[in-house]
Design a protein around this motif. Structure first.
Motif, PDB file in Angstrom:
ATOM      1  N   ASN A  85       0.720  -1.407   0.073  1.00  0.00           N
ATOM      2  CA  ASN A  85       0.005   0.000   0.005  1.00  0.00           C
ATOM      3  C   ASN A  85       0.780   1.327  -0.128  1.00  0.00           C
ATOM      4  N   ARG A  86       1.817   1.298  -0.693  1.00  0.00           N
ATOM      5  CA  ARG A  86       2.915   2.512  -0.807  1.00  0.00           C
ATOM      6  C   ARG A  86       2.982   2.886  -2.306  1.00  0.00           C
ATOM      7  N   PHE A  87       2.178   2.524  -3.362  1.00  0.00           N
ATOM      8  CA  PHE A  87       2.488   2.762  -4.422  1.00  0.00           C
ATOM      9  C   PHE A  87       1.558   4.151  -4.773  1.00  0.00           C
ATOM     10  N   LEU A  88       2.361   5.080  -5.119  1.00  0.00           N
ATOM     11  CA  LEU A  88       1.781   6.253  -5.360  1.00  0.00           C
ATOM     12  C   LEU A  88       0.606   6.311  -6.594  1.00  0.00           C
ATOM     13  N   ASP A  89       0.882   5.702  -7.465  1.00  0.00           N
ATOM     14  CA  ASP A  89       0.124   5.819  -8.464  1.00  0.00           C
ATOM     15  C   ASP A  89      -1.178   5.090  -8.650  1.00  0.00           C
ATOM     16  N   LEU A  90      -1.645   4.369  -7.351  1.00  0.00           N
ATOM     17  CA  LEU A  90      -2.733   3.502  -7.082  1.00  0.00           C
ATOM     18  C   LEU A  90      -3.424   4.653  -6.284  1.00  0.00           C
ATOM     19  N   ARG A 108     -10.706  15.469 -11.363  1.00  0.00           N
ATOM     20  CA  ARG A 108     -10.412  15.834 -12.706  1.00  0.00           C
ATOM     21  C   ARG A 108      -9.099  16.795 -12.777  1.00  0.00           C
ATOM     22  N   ASP A 109      -8.907  17.623 -11.709  1.00  0.00           N
ATOM     23  CA  ASP A 109      -7.812  18.612 -11.984  1.00  0.00           C
ATOM     24  C   ASP A 109      -6.491  17.664 -11.646  1.00  0.00           C
ATOM     25  N   LYS A 110      -6.285  16.846 -10.860  1.00  0.00           N
ATOM     26  CA  LYS A 110      -5.116  16.353 -10.609  1.00  0.00           C
ATOM     27  C   LYS A 110      -4.781  15.104 -11.591  1.00  0.00           C
ATOM     28  N   ILE A 111      -5.583  14.599 -12.459  1.00  0.00           N
ATOM     29  CA  ILE A 111      -5.363  13.422 -13.102  1.00  0.00           C
ATOM     30  C   ILE A 111      -4.371  13.902 -14.270  1.00  0.00           C
ATOM     31  N   ASN A 112      -4.277  14.978 -14.582  1.00  0.00           N
ATOM     32  CA  ASN A 112      -3.454  15.405 -15.710  1.00  0.00           C
ATOM     33  C   ASN A 112      -1.803  15.209 -15.158  1.00  0.00           C
ATOM     34  N   PHE A 113      -1.695  15.274 -14.084  1.00  0.00           N
ATOM     35  CA  PHE A 113      -0.089  15.028 -13.794  1.00  0.00           C
ATOM     36  C   PHE A 113       0.299  13.616 -13.924  1.00  0.00           C
ATOM     37  N   LYS A 119       3.807   3.025 -14.763  1.00  0.00           N
ATOM     38  CA  LYS A 119       3.707   3.732 -16.320  1.00  0.00           C
ATOM     39  C   LYS A 119       2.366   4.309 -16.197  1.00  0.00           C
ATOM     40  N   PHE A 120       1.398   3.663 -15.434  1.00  0.00           N
ATOM     41  CA  PHE A 120       0.011   4.222 -15.433  1.00  0.00           C
ATOM     42  C   PHE A 120      -0.308   4.803 -13.847  1.00  0.00           C
ATOM     43  N   LYS A 121      -1.392   5.725 -14.002  1.00  0.00           N
ATOM     44  CA  LYS A 121      -1.958   6.016 -12.763  1.00  0.00           C
ATOM     45  C   LYS A 121      -3.308   5.287 -12.655  1.00  0.00           C
ATOM     46  N   ILE A 122      -3.620   4.668 -11.703  1.00  0.00           N
ATOM     47  CA  ILE A 122      -5.063   3.809 -11.572  1.00  0.00           C
ATOM     48  C   ILE A 122      -5.716   4.458 -10.579  1.00  0.00           C
ATOM     49  N   ALA A 150      -3.725   7.485 -17.562  1.00  0.00           N
ATOM     50  CA  ALA A 150      -4.811   7.256 -16.729  1.00  0.00           C
ATOM     51  C   ALA A 150      -5.450   6.074 -16.956  1.00  0.00           C
ATOM     52  N   ILE A 151      -6.079   5.161 -15.998  1.00  0.00           N
ATOM     53  CA  ILE A 151      -6.956   4.081 -16.223  1.00  0.00           C
ATOM     54  C   ILE A 151      -7.923   4.220 -15.132  1.00  0.00           C
ATOM     55  N   PHE A 152      -9.405   4.213 -15.412  1.00  0.00           N
ATOM     56  CA  PHE A 152     -10.347   4.259 -14.320  1.00  0.00           C
ATOM     57  C   PHE A 152     -10.790   2.505 -14.168  1.00  0.00           C
ATOM     58  N   ILE A 153     -11.164   2.390 -12.861  1.00  0.00           N
ATOM     59  CA  ILE A 153     -11.633   0.975 -12.535  1.00  0.00           C
ATOM     60  C   ILE A 153     -12.837   1.351 -11.538  1.00  0.00           C
ATOM     61  N   LEU A 154     -13.780   1.482 -11.840  1.00  0.00           N
ATOM     62  CA  LEU A 154     -15.225   1.638 -11.170  1.00  0.00           C
ATOM     63  C   LEU A 154     -15.682   0.295 -10.728  1.00  0.00           C
ATOM     64  N   ALA A 155     -16.258   0.250  -9.212  1.00  0.00           N
ATOM     65  CA  ALA A 155     -16.741  -1.025  -8.713  1.00  0.00           C
ATOM     66  C   ALA A 155     -17.978  -0.462  -8.046  1.00  0.00           C
ATOM     67  N   THR A 156     -18.946  -1.509  -8.079  1.00  0.00           N
ATOM     68  CA  THR A 156     -20.188  -1.189  -7.682  1.00  0.00           C
ATOM     69  C   THR A 156     -20.978  -2.558  -7.345  1.00  0.00           C
ATOM     70  N   THR A 157     -21.794  -2.622  -6.290  1.00  0.00           N
ATOM     71  CA  THR A 157     -22.758  -3.598  -6.223  1.00  0.00           C
ATOM     72  C   THR A 157     -24.004  -3.329  -6.512  1.00  0.00           C
ATOM     73  N   GLU A 158     -24.509  -2.359  -7.157  1.00  0.00           N
ATOM     74  CA  GLU A 158     -25.703  -2.011  -7.576  1.00  0.00           C
ATOM     75  C   GLU A 158     -25.491  -1.369  -8.998  1.00  0.00           C
ATOM     76  N   ILE A 159     -25.501  -2.187  -9.930  1.00  0.00           N
ATOM     77  CA  ILE A 159     -25.262  -1.352 -11.197  1.00  0.00           C
ATOM     78  C   ILE A 159     -26.487  -0.816 -11.836  1.00  0.00           C
ATOM     79  N   HIS A 160     -27.816  -0.891 -11.437  1.00  0.00           N
ATOM     80  CA  HIS A 160     -28.837  -0.348 -11.644  1.00  0.00           C
ATOM     81  C   HIS A 160     -28.814   1.055 -11.446  1.00  0.00           C
TER      82      HIS A 160
END
Length: 554
Positions: A85-90, A108-113, A119-122, A150-160
């Motif tokens: 839990n010390r990976f800064l880009d996660l 949205r303002d910080k994602i451009n850094f 290699k990727f910011k998750i 940048a890569i987005f990963i969204l997680a949900t239990t209520e997709i509706h």
């Protein structure tokens, strides 16, 4: 402070993910071919591996291994940083506590850094359905066209609850509930590694109680191991508040025996022994579901010992399918309602009483109402006189002074309209046109009492006809004729089409041995509800009632 087992045993490689092979295979192929998407949506029940898979994907895209097929390697600096839990880009964001539009604007303002380590910011946004509408709208443009790093990963239990505009911008992956067998196998490996003494039947019960959630199952095992004792079935039932299987079996036996008092005693004994009412209701639903599977011929999918399977088979043979379905519904409702009541056992008791008493009040099929009857092949006595089709027009008022007996269809047992079937032609019997109908020996009360059985007989031969009979407003006997009154001329015409009236006539003859002519008419709703059934159907009276008039008594 010791670390929770579900965190300690969180999968670090793709092969350690249990029960989600389709999702894992898809993501592995994307990594091998270097075609990782910019936005993913992981949906599924709690504890099925959504966040774990998201972290594995973050490790894989930033892994330093040269072999793409072995990412994540779990050995390089970036993989170890993610594990610790010390990976800064996660960046993991809890949408439940960051729901406002300002939080998304800050993202949205910080994602451009650019990334600092990998290699990727998750960005992993957990419980994304908790975001407000304004927050979703603020995220849309960034989600559609994020920076290359940048890569987005969204997680949900209520997709509706996820807006369609967000769904269309993500690759969607469904996580399923993990089967009991796979959870049990994983728990056995964990128990051996942690040197936890536990019985196999206890692990099976834990797996069932977790309802497909691996995290819940590991947490339950962690809770049981903290007792410091050997984890057997009895200890597991005591800690989890579940009743012994024998209590469930005894309750089903008392329902089959229609013994209300003994059924309530079984419930009280189980609750006094420490069982939770909601858990007991769930166990009843699960057990009755297994009986239903055996009843319909799917005994091979029921997970039970040979001894229990033989007992369940004997009980299933004593149930009728429709009654078994009704009992399952009763206990399923009780399982959902016990959470919000001040008396947890109340709904369970009501379900048992309803299950027993409904069987006592259920009508017993007489030989005349057996399913084997075939109305189409029945031999019907012929009327005397000239011939005309059975589909006679509505009876016209001729001013004759005769007594009419009427019953309301609403007073009879109303069955749910069945599915419409395709009409099959039937040779209709002959009905006289120039002679008076035969004298019928049945009374109005006999017809009223037999009407549910008549409809049931018609339903087995032709469901469409029974559906039309469900729309009957009044039933009357006039000079030996059965008059069916409808509120709509359209329904009346449908009843007169095909062989609907002939099927009804045959069903009446089959149940009551009365050969009656049948005619249809249209009545006004007010006329259908009149309480004066002794007024003759004269032309002026009928016309006045159809125009909205009412009969008043002095």
């Amino acid at each position: 402070m010791s670390q929770a087992l579900y965190r300690k045993w969180r999968p670090r490689l793709w092969d350690q993910v249990v029960g989600q092979e389709p999702v894992v295979k898809t993501l592995q192929n994307a990594i091998r071919s270097e075609r990782v998407g910019h936005a993913y949506l992981f949906a599924g029940p709690r504890g099925t591996g959504k966040t774990t898979t998201a972290r594995l994907l973050a490790k894989a895209v930033n892994c330093l291994s040269d072999d793409l097929s072995h990412r994540p390697c779990d050995e390089c600096e970036n993989c170890r940083a993610v594990n610790e839990n010390r990976f800064l880009d996660l960046i993991e964001i809890d949408a439940a506590s960051n729901t406002s539009v300002d939080d998304m604007r800050d993202l949205r303002d910080k994602i451009n850094f650019s990334p600092t380590q990998g290699k990727f910011k998750i960005y992993i946004i957990d419980e994304v359905h908790m975001l407000s509408t304004a927050a979703f709208n603020a995220l849309l443009k960034t989600l559609e066209e994020p920076p290359p790093h940048a890569i987005f990963i969204l997680a949900t239990t209520e997709i509706h609850k996820i807006p369609a505009t967000v769904l269309s911008r993500c690759q969607r992956h469904e996580f399923r509930r993990i089967p009991v067998a796979e959870i049990t196998g994983r728990l056995r490996e964990l128990a051996e590694s942690e040197k936890i003494s536990v019985d196999d039947n206890a692990l099976t019960l834990i797996s069932r109680q977790s309802t497909g959630s691996m995290r819940d199952a590991i947490s339950l095992l962690d809770q049981l191991s903290s007792t410091g004792e050997h984890v057997d079935l009895a200890l597991t039932q005591t800690v989890l508040g579940t009743a012994a299987l024998q209590a469930v079996v005894d309750m089903v036996d008392t329902i089959l025996d229609e013994n209300t008092a003994l059924s309530l005693q079984v419930i009280h004994k189980a609750l006094d022994g420490g069982s939770d009412a909601r858990q007991l209701a769930r166990q009843m639903v699960d057990y009755l579901r297994n009986l239903l599977q055996i009843k319909v011929g799917n005994a091979q999918i029921v997970d039970a010992t040979m001894e229990n399977r033989e007992k369940m088979t004997r009980q299933a043979e004593l149930f009728q399918i429709h009654r078994l379905v009704d009992v399952i519904r009763l206990f399923n409702t009780a399982a959902g309602e016990t959470r919000s009541t001040w008396n947890p056992g109340l709904h369970l008791e009501l379900a048992v009483v309803a299950a027993v008493e409904s069987a006592k009040s259920a009508p017993v099929l007489t030989p005349a109402a057996e399913p084997e009857v075939s109305l189409r092949d029945m031999k019907m006595p012929a009327f005397q006189g000239s011939k005309r089709p059975a589909s006679t027009p509505a009876i016209k008022a001729d001013g004759a002074d005769h007594k009419t007996e009427t019953i309301h269809a609403d007073d009879t047992t109303a069955d749910a309209p069945p599915v419409m079937e395709k009409a099959v032609p039937l040779e209709q019997a002959d009905i006289p046109a120039n002679v008076q109908p035969e004298q019928v020996s049945i009374t109005l009360d006999e017809l009223k009492n037999a009407w549910p059985q008549i409809r049931s007989t018609v339903r087995k031969a032709k469901a469409q006809t029974e559906a039309l009979l469900n729309s009957v407003k009044n039933i009357s006997i006039e000079d030996g004729r059965l008059v069916l009154s409808f509120a709509s001329d359209i329904v009346k015409q449908k009843m007169e089409m095909d062989d609907n009236m002939e099927m009804t006539r045959r069903a009446i003859y089959h149940v009551l041995k009365a050969n009656m002519q049948i005619a249809c008419t249209v009545v006004n709703n007010r006329m259908a509800k009149t309480e004066n059934n002794e007024i003759s159907r004269e032309g002026l009276v009928t016309t006045a009632l159809n125009l909205g008039g009412q009969i008043r008594k002095k």
